[in-house]
Design a protein around this motif. Structure first.
Motif, PDB file in Angstrom:
ATOM      1  N   THR A 228       0.830  -1.207   0.000  1.00 31.20           N
ATOM      2  CA  THR A 228       0.000   0.000   0.000  1.00 31.20           C
ATOM      3  C   THR A 228       0.866   1.260   0.000  1.00 31.20           C
ATOM      4  O   THR A 228       0.522   2.267  -0.632  1.00 31.20           O
ATOM      5  N   PHE A 229       2.000   1.206   0.664  1.00 27.25           N
ATOM      6  CA  PHE A 229       2.853   2.383   0.809  1.00 27.25           C
ATOM      7  C   PHE A 229       4.031   2.389  -0.169  1.00 27.25           C
ATOM      8  O   PHE A 229       4.462   3.456  -0.612  1.00 27.25           O
ATOM      9  N   ARG A 232       5.859  -0.110  -6.263  1.00 30.14           N
ATOM     10  CA  ARG A 232       6.842  -0.838  -7.076  1.00 30.14           C
ATOM     11  C   ARG A 232       8.095  -1.214  -6.292  1.00 30.14           C
ATOM     12  O   ARG A 232       8.875  -2.079  -6.712  1.00 30.14           O
ATOM     13  N   TRP A 233       8.325  -0.579  -5.134  1.00 31.28           N
ATOM     14  CA  TRP A 233       9.512  -0.877  -4.341  1.00 31.28           C
ATOM     15  C   TRP A 233       9.261  -1.997  -3.337  1.00 31.28           C
ATOM     16  O   TRP A 233      10.146  -2.345  -2.557  1.00 31.28           O
ATOM     17  N   THR A 234       8.073  -2.580  -3.375  1.00 34.35           N
ATOM     18  CA  THR A 234       7.755  -3.635  -2.413  1.00 34.35           C
ATOM     19  C   THR A 234       8.643  -4.855  -2.608  1.00 34.35           C
ATOM     20  O   THR A 234       9.161  -5.425  -1.641  1.00 34.35           O
ATOM     21  N   THR A 235       8.841  -5.275  -3.858  1.00 35.63           N
ATOM     22  CA  THR A 235       9.645  -6.474  -4.119  1.00 35.63           C
ATOM     23  C   THR A 235      11.066  -6.307  -3.608  1.00 35.63           C
ATOM     24  O   THR A 235      11.629  -7.208  -2.973  1.00 35.63           O
ATOM     25  N   LEU A 236      11.674  -5.145  -3.878  1.00 39.51           N
ATOM     26  CA  LEU A 236      13.034  -4.890  -3.394  1.00 39.51           C
ATOM     27  C   LEU A 236      13.076  -4.920  -1.873  1.00 39.51           C
ATOM     28  O   LEU A 236      13.981  -5.515  -1.267  1.00 39.51           O
ATOM     29  N   ALA A 312      -2.563  -0.323   6.740  1.00 40.56           N
ATOM     30  CA  ALA A 312      -2.689  -0.142   5.292  1.00 40.56           C
ATOM     31  C   ALA A 312      -4.154  -0.066   4.878  1.00 40.56           C
ATOM     32  O   ALA A 312      -4.533   0.754   4.028  1.00 40.56           O
ATOM     33  N   GLY A 313      -4.986  -0.924   5.467  1.00 38.38           N
ATOM     34  CA  GLY A 313      -6.410  -0.891   5.142  1.00 38.38           C
ATOM     35  C   GLY A 313      -7.044   0.435   5.526  1.00 38.38           C
ATOM     36  O   GLY A 313      -7.849   1.001   4.766  1.00 38.38           O
ATOM     37  N   LEU A 314      -6.685   0.970   6.688  1.00 37.70           N
ATOM     38  CA  LEU A 314      -7.199   2.263   7.119  1.00 37.70           C
ATOM     39  C   LEU A 314      -6.718   3.382   6.194  1.00 37.70           C
ATOM     40  O   LEU A 314      -7.485   4.288   5.836  1.00 37.70           O
ATOM     41  N   THR A 315      -5.456   3.300   5.779  1.00 37.68           N
ATOM     42  CA  THR A 315      -4.905   4.304   4.871  1.00 37.68           C
ATOM     43  C   THR A 315      -5.626   4.282   3.530  1.00 37.68           C
ATOM     44  O   THR A 315      -5.967   5.338   2.971  1.00 37.68           O
TER      45      THR A 315
END
Length: 357
Positions: A228-229, A232-236, A312-315
């Protein structure tokens, strides 16, 4: 190739290049030069010669070794079963004995053999090594648990990308449920291959499966929440957390007593170490030697994942509420007659569509 195309290509190449640099730094930093670091060993006996030998080893090795003396062989075996020692040396004029626990770490056992092997070589006597643990036939080195960890980790963090991409339009609840189901499947694949297929795990199947599920679910929840935040940088980020720092600190290849302080510190609470050391304690040491603490660490990582997906859900909900007026205005403008749209309004709509893409 146009400049904007080059910038686009460079942007996509940045992630794999950072992965390459991170893997090189982590793996070479952790494994390139293993040497004793506060390696705890014992010399068995109460004679003056034993005390002189222990003190000489302390003075010579410095921080590389922690040398203690124990009264008898039974005390040494007990400390090894508690995973409180790397090895114990039992002096004998004709054939001294070295006690090790290879199930605790095969590489640590080899390091201890090297330490005391030099002593017996100087004395010109053979060294007999006794392993107090019994490893399964399918895992003679005791490192199969580490490779099970690798399989669970790849299945978990790899699934985060799939859920993030395919489930982008779904609610957080749906994505979390998908993550929990995926972790169940990953853990089943892990226990089946490590158990019946290869014999790395030969008992306590249900407990090892449950640990695998808890480990996998923690990674998936953290990844789903982070997406959520980070987008695209999640995998890294997942590779940094659950490959680069995880595999190197798990104790699967080298335990902390053969690594520098950085990796040794992470070993005390990282989730990969929680799985590997917890599984070792359960399978080879009858659930003693810190098993409860390792399960607690896996549970805390799982709880961190739950907290992250909740945030993340709240955001996402707040973002949706904030964007609702803009979306309403956009739909109203699109439904108005074309003749009523001014050039500036059309330009704004085109910009919004570009940003949305």
């Amino acid at each position: 190739m146009a400049p904007h195309q080059l910038r686009h290509l460079a942007g996509h190449l940045l992630t794999p290049l950072l992965m390459c640099a991170g893997m090189a730094l982590a793996y070479l930093g952790a494994f390139h030069h293993p040497e004793p670091n506060h390696l705890k060993v014992a010399v068995v006996g109460e004679t003056a010669q034993v005390k002189v030998l222990a003190q000489t080893m302390k003075d010579t090795a410095g921080d590389r070794l922690e040398v203690i003396t124990l009264a008898d062989r039974d005390a040494a075996v007990a400390r090894l079963r508690d995973r409180d020692l790397a090895g114990a040396y039992v002096p004998d004029a004709r054939q001294p004995e070295l006690l090790v626990a290879k199930a605790n770490s095969d590489t640590t056992a080899m390091a201890v053999q090297a330490v005391f092997g030099r002593i017996t070589t100087e004395q010109n006597v053979p060294l007999r090594t006794t392993d107090i643990t019994t490893l399964p036939a399918g895992d003679p080195t005791g490192q199969g648990i580490f490779f099970l960890l690798v399989a669970l980790s790849i299945g978990s963090y790899g699934s985060v990308a799939a859920i993030g991409a395919a489930g982008a339009g779904s609610s957080m609840t749906i994505r979390v449920l998908c993550g929990l189901v995926t972790s169940l499947l990953v853990s089943i694949i892990g226990i089946v291959t490590a158990g019946p297929v290869f014999g790395v795990v030969d008992h306590d199947y249900a407990q090892i499966w449950a640990m695998g599920w808890l480990y996998s679910a923690g990674i998936l929840l953290i990844g789903i929440g982070a997406h959520t935040f980070l987008k695209r940088w999640t995998t890294l980020t997942m590779m940094v957390l659950f490959v680069m720092l995880n595999f190197t600190t798990s104790g699967g290849i080298y335990r902390p007593e053969l690594q520098n302080g950085f990796f040794g510190t992470l070993h005390s609470f990282w989730n990969g170490a929680g799985f590997v050391e917890g599984a070792r304690s359960l399978l080879y040491f009858d659930g003693a030697a810190g098993f409860g603490g390792r399960i607690a660490s896996l549970a805390l990582w799982f709880a961190a994942g739950l907290a992250l997906v909740a945030i993340a859900g709240l955001t996402e909900h707040r973002r949706a509420v904030a964007n609702a007026p803009a979306e309403h205005g956009r739909h109203a403008a699109e439904s108005a007659p074309e003749s009523e749209s001014t050039p500036s309004e059309a330009a704004e709509e085109e910009m919004e569509e570009a940003v949305g893409v």
